[in-house]
Design an enzyme around this catalytic site. Structure first.
Site, PDB file in Angstrom:
ATOM      1  CB  SER A 216      -0.998  -0.022   1.155  1.00 51.90           C
ATOM      2  OG  SER A 216      -0.395  -0.459   2.334  1.00 51.90           O
ATOM      3  CG  LEU A 217       2.213   2.403  -3.293  1.00 50.27           C
ATOM      4  CD1 LEU A 217       2.299   2.680  -4.797  1.00 50.27           C
ATOM      5  CD2 LEU A 217       3.607   2.114  -2.741  1.00 50.27           C
ATOM      6  CB  ALA A 219      -2.890   9.632  -1.213  1.00 48.15           C
ATOM      7  CG  ASP A 249      -6.567  -2.674   9.618  1.00 49.22           C
ATOM      8  OD1 ASP A 249      -5.424  -3.136   9.429  1.00 49.22           O
ATOM      9  OD2 ASP A 249      -6.834  -1.889  10.539  1.00 49.22           O
TER      10      ASP A 249
HETATM   11  O1  LIG Z   1       0.412  -1.668  16.584  1.00 45.40           O
HETATM   12  P1  LIG Z   1      -0.291  -2.217  15.373  1.00 45.40           P
HETATM   13  O2  LIG Z   1      -0.895  -3.550  15.646  1.00 45.40           O
HETATM   14  O3  LIG Z   1       0.553  -2.193  14.160  1.00 45.40           O
HETATM   15  O4  LIG Z   1      -1.461  -1.190  15.037  1.00 45.40           O
HETATM   16  C1  LIG Z   1      -2.543  -1.043  15.899  1.00 45.40           C
HETATM   17  C2  LIG Z   1      -3.561  -0.160  15.271  1.00 45.40           C
HETATM   18  O5  LIG Z   1      -3.114   1.187  15.196  1.00 45.40           O
HETATM   19  O6  LIG Z   1      -3.835  -0.555  13.952  1.00 45.40           O
HETATM   20  C3  LIG Z   1      -5.216  -0.405  13.665  1.00 45.40           C
HETATM   21  C4  LIG Z   1      -5.360   0.358  12.396  1.00 45.40           C
HETATM   22  O7  LIG Z   1      -4.754  -0.338  11.349  1.00 45.40           O
HETATM   23  C5  LIG Z   1      -5.838   0.205  14.888  1.00 45.40           C
HETATM   24  O8  LIG Z   1      -7.144  -0.251  15.121  1.00 45.40           O
HETATM   25  C6  LIG Z   1      -4.912  -0.332  15.923  1.00 45.40           C
HETATM   26  O9  LIG Z   1      -5.058   0.043  17.173  1.00 45.40           O
END
Ligand SMILES: O=P(O)(O)OC[C@@]1(O)O[C@H](CO)[C@@H](O)[C@@H]1O
Length: 303
Positions: A216-217, A219, A249
């Site tokens: 993923s890049l 924007a 995600d």
């Molecule tokens: O510390 P990680 O696991 O890399 O990131 C955690 C986090 O920032 O990622 C999600 C967004 O992608 C949030 O819901 C979450 O709390």
């Protein structure tokens, strides 16, 4: 169902400020508080699109109880491994002036050997009825780096596709376990491989054993890199502002939904990932899509 495994979930606190100034005091409304962590967001997005998903994660302390309560409210089926360390917090500050989001992720507490075993055992059991296995998010301190590689192996032993969104040694080891798709972002890929160019970085993961790497890049869209094939690039036809937390995600959810339906055409995966990612930027909180998410696929430009 699509199984998502998140060893290091978080209570997500999302604040909105009209203009974030470092070194200044801000008066803010109470934050939106949600059970978060990457795999939880993936599962929420899948639920919104009508796909069956399941959350396997950990929960500890009073914040773990809060996480459990919020997950129940969300209606996403789940299993929680109770751990000693309190569930961490993640703070997102959305700057409404420029549409940029600043994130403070606590590292979380270490898991004991018995807690890791319980998480692994649960993953192996829950993969039996699954159609795809997703592993995502940072690992707690002092974690076995091979955790995501183990998850890929659990999926492969059952003939299931796997999607991993990780960074550092955990990402490299996951690549060696031959996952179906890896989805780092550009910065994570550069940090992991030492290669500034995303295509060169993705090649490191392909040479290690990954079948497809989506990078993923932000924007600028997303790349799909495969061994011995042209690199594909897709982006939305216009730039969007909003809350980009959780956009990655949503991309993982898009890929998992394609794979679970038996679709593995990289162009199809890439376009849906870009579309859902964009629909997540427009939604206020991580783990949500703009309800018109399906229409975003028509606005994806594939080079
Ligand atoms: O510390 P990680 O696991 O890399 O990131 C955690 C986090 O920032 O990622 C999600 C967004 O992608 C949030 O819901 C979450 O709390």
């Amino acid at each position: 169902m699509i199984l998502t495994v998140t060893p290091n979930p978080a209570i997500d606190l999302t604040y909105r400020v009209s203009a974030l100034e470092t070194g200044e005091t801000h008066r803010v409304a109470p934050p939106a508080v949600r059970a978060g962590g990457k795999g939880l967001n993936v599962a929420r997005v899948l639920q919104q699109t009508g796909a069956a998903s399941f959350v396997l994660t950990t929960a500890g302390g009073a914040s773990g109880v809060r996480l459990a309560d919020d997950l129940e409210t969300s209606g996403v089926p789940n299993e929680l491994v109770t751990v000693q360390a309190p569930t961490r917090s993640s703070i997102a500050i959305v700057d409404e002036r420029g549409g940029e989001t600043t994130v403070l992720n606590e590292t979380g507490g270490a898991l004991s050997a018995a807690e890791w075993t319980a998480l692994n055992d649960a993953a192996a059991r829950l993969a039996l009825p699954a159609t795809c296995v997703v592993g995502s998010g940072s690992l707690p301190p002092d974690t076995p780096d091979a955790f995501y590689a183990g998850l890929v192996a659990i999926a492969s032993e059952r003939g299931l596709p796997s999607v991993m969104d990780a960074t550092g040694p955990a990402l490299l080891l996951a690549a060696e376990a031959r996952p179906t798709v890896l989805k780092p972002n550009r910065r994570e890929l550069a940090e992991t491989t030492g290669e500034a160019d995303p295509v060169t970085g993705a090649s490191v993961l392909l040479n290690a054993g990954a079948a497809l790497v989506l990078v993923s890049l932000g924007a600028d869209g997303m790349l799909a890199v495969r061994r011995g094939a042209d690199v594909l690039h897709a982006r939305l036809d216009r730039r969007l502002t909003g809350n980009a937390t959780g956009a990655g995600d949503a991309a993982v959810a898009a890929v998992a939904s394609c794979l679970a339906d038996g679709t593995d055409d990289p162009a199809v995966l890439l376009c849906r990932a870009v579309a859902w990612s964009a629909a997540a930027v427009v939604a206020p909180l991580a783990g949500e899509l703009d309800p018109a998410y399906a229409a975003y696929e028509e606005r994806v430009v594939l080079d």
